[in-house]
Design an enzyme around this catalytic site. Structure first.
Site, PDB file in Angstrom:
ATOM      1  CD  GLU A  40      -2.477   1.175   2.787  1.00  0.00           C
ATOM      2  OE1 GLU A  40      -3.598   1.918   2.581  1.00  0.00           O
ATOM      3  OE2 GLU A  40      -2.002   0.753   3.596  1.00  0.00           O
ATOM      4  CE  LYS A 114      -7.444   0.953   3.354  1.00  0.00           C
ATOM      5  NZ  LYS A 114      -6.309   1.606   4.344  1.00  0.00           N
ATOM      6  CB  CYS A 155      -4.010  -1.574   4.370  1.00  0.00           C
ATOM      7  SG  CYS A 155      -3.200  -1.340   6.105  1.00  0.00           S
TER       8      CYS A 155
END
Length: 275
Positions: A40, A114, A155
């Site tokens: 990330e 995300k 993440c």
């Protein structure tokens, strides 16, 4: 199938980060990998928002993405670029945290923004509010790659198994979970959650991570992992920055699912009855 994982300590200068990333692409290709996975925020990691804003671009203008596309083409290797912070995508001024799958001709095969944003206060005193700067994504994403059908995430998504159920129901045999995990949450939950995501559906998990103390002062947990469909850790990079390799036997997905076919036993769960 050999894959490579780049564990990074991304800094505040995108040009320097791009050099490190393109070097990782060359090392991965030289080591015989069909695909490289990066963490990330591979292009910029800077919690000083004023300083960072001077280095943020749209997807079309991002120099790190352009460098990776050219490096992938030159080296003849696929790259999962874990994510980049991108500006100019939304009318409200918020950024997006977007991952990319780039093929061996330098073409973008998939994008993923995300979905779950990290808004937490940790016992250590660390406080994070991703939603103050970033807009959440809206759709899961899959990519057909040399390493199999790849489900994309980033993440904090790791903590939301419904996302991975959606991806594996749609055919994912490999999950990419690039991250910049904090040290407290990494020490407590990183290995457990990654192994659980692999075991739940009998899939490979590749989790490229940020590691160490960064230029902006934050510290990340590291321990980039590759986990097989039975939950065995094939690679744990500890705290060191660099490129490492793992061999994926893609036949293991069908083998594990035939022995323990939990993915076929999934059923829709209705709302509970309140008595």
């Amino acid at each position: 199938m050999r894959v490579a994982v780049y564990q990074a300590r991304t800094g505040i200068d995108p040009e320097a980060n791009a050099r490190d990333l393109t070097d990782a692409v060359r090392k991965a290709a030289g080591g015989g990998a069909a695909m490289l996975f990066t963490p990330e925020m591979s292009g910029l990691l800077d919690r000083d928002r004023g300083r960072a804003s001077r280095n943020l671009c749209s997807e079309a203008d991002d120099p790190v993405l352009a460098a990776i596309r050219e490096a992938a083409k030159q080296a003849g290797i696929w790259v999962h670029l874990g994510s980049l912070a991108l500006a100019g995508e939304r009318g409200d001024g918020r950024l997006v945290n977007r991952g990319f799958v780039v093929d061996d001709a330098g073409a973008i095969r998939a994008r993923y923004d995300k979905i779950h944003l990290f808004d937490v206060d940790l016992p250590t005193g660390e406080s994070w509010r991703e939603s103050a700067a970033y807009a959440p994504g809206e759709r899961p994403a899959l990519a057909d790659t040399p390493a199999g059908m790849l489900g994309l995430s980033v993440c904090y998504d790791l903590r939301f198994p419904d996302l991975y159920r959606t991806l594996t129901d749609a055919g994912a045999a490999l999950l990419a979970i690039p991250a910049a995990f904090t040290v407290p949450t990494g020490e407590a939950h990183w290995h457990i959650l990654l192994r659980a995501r692999a075991i739940e559906a009998g899939v490979f998990v590749v989790a490229a991570a940020q590691s160490g103390r960064h230029e902006d002062g934050r510290e990340t947990y590291g321990h980039s992992l590759v986990v097989d469909p039975w939950g065995r850790v094939l690679l744990d990079m500890g705290g060191e920055v660099g490129v490492a390799f793992a061999e994926l036997d893609l036949a293991q997905v069908d083998e594990v699912r035939s022995r323990l076919p939990a993915i076929r036993h999934r059923r829709p769960i209705p709302a509970p009855i309140l008595s």
